[in-house]
Design a protein around this motif. Structure first.
Motif, PDB file in Angstrom:
ATOM      1  N   ILE A  18       0.843  -1.198   0.000  1.00  0.00           N
ATOM      2  CA  ILE A  18       0.000   0.000   0.000  1.00  0.00           C
ATOM      3  C   ILE A  18       0.875   1.244   0.000  1.00  0.00           C
ATOM      4  CG2 ILE A  18      -1.814   1.223   1.230  1.00  0.00           C
ATOM      5  CD1 ILE A  18      -2.628  -1.460   2.459  1.00  0.00           C
ATOM      6  N   GLN A  19       0.578   2.160  -0.929  1.00  0.00           N
ATOM      7  CA  GLN A  19       1.339   3.393  -1.059  1.00  0.00           C
ATOM      8  C   GLN A  19       0.381   4.560  -1.312  1.00  0.00           C
ATOM      9  OE1 GLN A  19       4.575   3.585  -0.559  1.00  0.00           O
ATOM     10  NE2 GLN A  19       4.879   1.361  -0.389  1.00  0.00           N
ATOM     11  N   PRO A  20       0.759   5.783  -0.911  1.00  0.00           N
ATOM     12  CA  PRO A  20      -0.057   6.956  -1.248  1.00  0.00           C
ATOM     13  C   PRO A  20      -0.207   7.099  -2.760  1.00  0.00           C
ATOM     14  CG  PRO A  20       1.549   7.505   0.449  1.00  0.00           C
ATOM     15  CD  PRO A  20       1.902   6.126  -0.037  1.00  0.00           C
ATOM     16  N   GLY A  21      -1.374   7.545  -3.176  1.00  0.00           N
ATOM     17  CA  GLY A  21      -1.661   7.718  -4.594  1.00  0.00           C
ATOM     18  C   GLY A  21      -2.463   6.585  -5.206  1.00  0.00           C
ATOM     19  N   GLN A  22      -2.575   5.448  -4.513  1.00  0.00           N
ATOM     20  CA  GLN A  22      -3.351   4.333  -5.048  1.00  0.00           C
ATOM     21  C   GLN A  22      -4.843   4.636  -4.968  1.00  0.00           C
ATOM     22  OE1 GLN A  22      -1.692   1.268  -2.493  1.00  0.00           O
ATOM     23  NE2 GLN A  22      -0.555   0.377  -4.190  1.00  0.00           N
ATOM     24  N   ARG A  23      -5.586   4.145  -5.951  1.00  0.00           N
ATOM     25  CA  ARG A  23      -7.028   4.340  -5.995  1.00  0.00           C
ATOM     26  C   ARG A  23      -7.743   3.125  -5.405  1.00  0.00           C
ATOM     27  NH1 ARG A  23      -9.422   8.475  -8.981  1.00  0.00           N
ATOM     28  NH2 ARG A  23      -7.915  10.168  -9.206  1.00  0.00           N
ATOM     29  N   LEU A  24      -8.926   3.365  -4.840  1.00  0.00           N
ATOM     30  CA  LEU A  24      -9.741   2.292  -4.293  1.00  0.00           C
ATOM     31  C   LEU A  24     -11.207   2.666  -4.435  1.00  0.00           C
ATOM     32  CD1 LEU A  24     -10.844   3.380  -1.260  1.00  0.00           C
ATOM     33  CD2 LEU A  24      -8.457   3.007  -0.710  1.00  0.00           C
ATOM     34  N   VAL A  25     -12.070   1.700  -4.193  1.00  0.00           N
ATOM     35  CA  VAL A  25     -13.511   1.953  -4.162  1.00  0.00           C
ATOM     36  C   VAL A  25     -14.015   1.581  -2.775  1.00  0.00           C
ATOM     37  CG1 VAL A  25     -13.928   1.684  -6.615  1.00  0.00           C
ATOM     38  CG2 VAL A  25     -13.956  -0.327  -5.156  1.00  0.00           C
ATOM     39  N   ALA A  26     -14.919   2.406  -2.244  1.00  0.00           N
ATOM     40  CA  ALA A  26     -15.451   2.191  -0.899  1.00  0.00           C
ATOM     41  C   ALA A  26     -16.968   2.202  -0.956  1.00  0.00           C
ATOM     42  CB  ALA A  26     -14.942   3.273   0.050  1.00  0.00           C
ATOM     43  N   TRP A  27     -17.574   1.573   0.035  1.00  0.00           N
ATOM     44  CA  TRP A  27     -19.028   1.561   0.141  1.00  0.00           C
ATOM     45  C   TRP A  27     -19.405   1.442   1.610  1.00  0.00           C
ATOM     46  CZ3 TRP A  27     -15.986  -2.259  -1.850  1.00  0.00           C
ATOM     47  CH2 TRP A  27     -15.973  -3.485  -1.178  1.00  0.00           C
ATOM     48  N   ALA A  28     -20.620   1.892   1.923  1.00  0.00           N
ATOM     49  CA  ALA A  28     -21.098   1.818   3.301  1.00  0.00           C
ATOM     50  C   ALA A  28     -21.312   0.366   3.693  1.00  0.00           C
ATOM     51  CB  ALA A  28     -22.392   2.611   3.452  1.00  0.00           C
ATOM     52  N   ASP A  62     -24.822  -0.641   3.216  1.00  0.00           N
ATOM     53  CA  ASP A  62     -25.418  -0.533   1.883  1.00  0.00           C
ATOM     54  C   ASP A  62     -24.305  -0.592   0.841  1.00  0.00           C
ATOM     55  OD1 ASP A  62     -26.924  -0.074  -0.354  1.00  0.00           O
ATOM     56  OD2 ASP A  62     -27.278   2.054   0.045  1.00  0.00           O
ATOM     57  N   SER A  63     -24.172  -1.731   0.181  1.00  0.00           N
ATOM     58  CA  SER A  63     -23.106  -1.911  -0.809  1.00  0.00           C
ATOM     59  C   SER A  63     -23.554  -1.572  -2.226  1.00  0.00           C
ATOM     60  CB  SER A  63     -22.606  -3.359  -0.765  1.00  0.00           C
ATOM     61  OG  SER A  63     -23.671  -4.264  -1.057  1.00  0.00           O
ATOM     62  N   SER A  64     -24.767  -1.041  -2.381  1.00  0.00           N
ATOM     63  CA  SER A  64     -25.278  -0.765  -3.727  1.00  0.00           C
ATOM     64  C   SER A  64     -24.602   0.435  -4.373  1.00  0.00           C
ATOM     65  CB  SER A  64     -26.793  -0.535  -3.672  1.00  0.00           C
ATOM     66  OG  SER A  64     -27.101   0.589  -2.853  1.00  0.00           O
ATOM     67  N   GLN A  65     -24.066   1.338  -3.567  1.00  0.00           N
ATOM     68  CA  GLN A  65     -23.428   2.545  -4.097  1.00  0.00           C
ATOM     69  C   GLN A  65     -21.955   2.542  -3.719  1.00  0.00           C
ATOM     70  OE1 GLN A  65     -25.096   4.862  -5.903  1.00  0.00           O
ATOM     71  NE2 GLN A  65     -23.303   6.154  -6.237  1.00  0.00           N
ATOM     72  N   GLN A  66     -21.077   2.661  -4.721  1.00  0.00           N
ATOM     73  CA  GLN A  66     -19.642   2.678  -4.472  1.00  0.00           C
ATOM     74  C   GLN A  66     -19.085   4.079  -4.707  1.00  0.00           C
ATOM     75  OE1 GLN A  66     -17.810  -0.426  -6.827  1.00  0.00           O
ATOM     76  NE2 GLN A  66     -18.382  -1.998  -5.346  1.00  0.00           N
ATOM     77  N   PHE A  67     -18.055   4.428  -3.924  1.00  0.00           N
ATOM     78  CA  PHE A  67     -17.478   5.764  -3.969  1.00  0.00           C
ATOM     79  C   PHE A  67     -15.967   5.651  -4.181  1.00  0.00           C
ATOM     80  CE2 PHE A  67     -21.093   5.599  -1.108  1.00  0.00           C
ATOM     81  CZ  PHE A  67     -21.922   6.592  -1.616  1.00  0.00           C
ATOM     82  N   PRO A  68     -15.443   6.199  -5.275  1.00  0.00           N
ATOM     83  CA  PRO A  68     -13.992   6.147  -5.499  1.00  0.00           C
ATOM     84  C   PRO A  68     -13.250   7.045  -4.528  1.00  0.00           C
ATOM     85  CG  PRO A  68     -15.069   7.445  -7.208  1.00  0.00           C
ATOM     86  CD  PRO A  68     -16.162   6.837  -6.392  1.00  0.00           C
ATOM     87  N   ALA A  69     -12.056   6.616  -4.138  1.00  0.00           N
ATOM     88  CA  ALA A  69     -11.230   7.385  -3.204  1.00  0.00           C
ATOM     89  C   ALA A  69      -9.763   7.151  -3.538  1.00  0.00           C
ATOM     90  CB  ALA A  69     -11.530   6.992  -1.760  1.00  0.00           C
ATOM     91  N   GLU A  70      -8.897   7.942  -2.904  1.00  0.00           N
ATOM     92  CA  GLU A  70      -7.457   7.848  -3.143  1.00  0.00           C
ATOM     93  C   GLU A  70      -6.716   7.847  -1.811  1.00  0.00           C
ATOM     94  OE1 GLU A  70      -3.838  10.425  -5.240  1.00  0.00           O
ATOM     95  OE2 GLU A  70      -5.932  10.877  -5.688  1.00  0.00           O
TER      96      GLU A  70
END
Length: 377
Positions: free
Chosen positions: A237-247, A250-258
């Motif tokens: 794991i390093q800074p700058g990597q992208r990921l997707v997160a969800w509550a 409720d996994s129906s909506q995903q939110f991109p993060a960095e």
């Protein structure tokens, strides 16, 4: 005679032990060929597909929550004892910088203003006395001691006035605007920045002690997604990597993060902390304190890409079935990566087959184990 009978009994017991069937767990001597009848072939549901090259991202599953950095948590208090006169707003209401929140009445505030104005008057008198002594000094009409005393009193009054001015500023009063006939017993606490009211800890008429938390605000302009990763995944794991997160609820909506920061130390649970920023924070769906889950892609593996249903496991080994002229043959493979739905496999020995079983592989494995048991019996 007794000795002969004892030897015969031991031999009989050994023969009985050797005839106990095995548990059915596959071993290195297990057969690899499964022969099916025409009826079994028709009802087995076995599906074949071509073996193809492909790639599969290696992912890490993470858990955490939405949190606010300390600088975005705002506690509003008052440095003097006061009584709550009125409250503006409700918990959850948006406020802008300068909006009125609470009006207080304070007798210590009145006394502080009185001391400031009195000290200011004393400073003016000390200034005039020092100037008078300074004029008398060249003509020897005053002593050096009197001049020093006047200078000292002037400095003391300046220091006292400056200290009282700062205390008034801490209480929300601008001292330069004070006049002898304009002393106020009330003060209005305002929002120091934009945000939302998170808590109101007082009621109208309540007497609050100095530095009591009266109202708490949150500034959601800088929301962090704080996740935790296990020790084994830390080097990936390093800074700058992208990921997707969800509550988590409720996994129906995903939110991109960095990923913006990764802790360099492990805590008592042998995990590290990741701080992430949402690419776009959804104020309607996300709230500070919500439990979150995330998936981080850390690498991409290439090889033969097959459905997870095509790979069978036994005795810490993996294999696939390939069609044979006499049925289906089990071939050992090495699993390089898997996401639970697909897997990247490699054939360490021999030429890779062109076709494999993609559905019904575990049914064939059970059939193979049953055949192996029957032969052992």
């Amino acid at each position: 005679m007794k000795r002969l009978l004892l030897l015969a009994f031991v031999a009989f017991a050994c023969n009985r032990t050797a005839q106990v069937p095995s548990t059915g767990t596959p071993s290195d001597s297990m057969q690899t060929l499964v022969a099916l009848t025409a009826e079994q072939q028709r009802t087995s549901g076995i599906t074949l597909d071509s073996l193809r090259q492909g790639s599969l991202e290696r992912t890490i599953e993470l858990r955490g929550s939405i949190e606010l950095p300390p600088q975005n948590l705002i506690s509003i208090s008052f440095p003097l004892q006061a009584r709550v006169r009125s409250i503006s707003g409700l918990v959850g209401r948006a406020v802008r910088r300068g909006d009125a929140l609470v009006t207080l009445e304070s007798m210590p505030l009145v006394e502080l203003q009185e001391r400031y104005l009195s000290t200011r008057a004393q400073l003016e008198q000390a200034q005039r006395e020092y100037e008078r002594q300074l004029k008398l000094s060249p003509s020897a009409a005053t002593t050096e001691r009197a001049l020093l005393e006047a200078r000292t009193q002037l400095r003391e009054r300046k220091i006292a006035l400056a200290a009282l001015a700062e205390r008034l500023r801490l209480a929300g009063i601008e001292p330069t605007r004070l006049a002898d006939t304009a002393i106020s017993r009330t003060v209005v606490l305002t929002a120091p920045r934009n945000g939302y009211i998170a808590a109101i800890n007082v009621v109208v008429g309540q007497t609050v002690e100095p530095n009591t938390r009266i109202i708490e605000l949150v500034d959601v302009s800088d929301v962090h997604l704080v996740l935790r990763a296990y020790e084994r995944d830390a080097p990936l794991i390093q800074p700058g990597q992208r990921l997707v997160a969800w509550a988590a609820a409720d996994s129906s909506q995903q939110f991109p993060a960095e990923v913006v920061a990764v802790s360099r130390t492990l805590d008592s649970t042998r995990t590290i902390e990741l701080h992430c920023h949402f690419v776009r924070y959804d104020h309607a769906r996300l709230r500070p304190g919500m439990f979150m889950r995330a998936r981080l892609s850390v690498a991409s593996e290439r090889g033969y890409l097959v459905p997870q249903s095509a790979v069978v496991a036994w005795e810490n080994k993996h294999g696939v079935f390939i069609p044979d002229s006499k049925g289906y043959r089990l071939v050992e493979v090495r699993v390089i990566a898997s996401d639970g739905h697909r897997a990247i496999i490699a054939f360490d020995g021999g030429r890779p087959p062109s076709v494999i079983v993609t559905q019904g592989a575990y049914w064939l494995l059970m059939k193979l184990k049953n055949t192996d048991q029957q032969e052992e019996v």
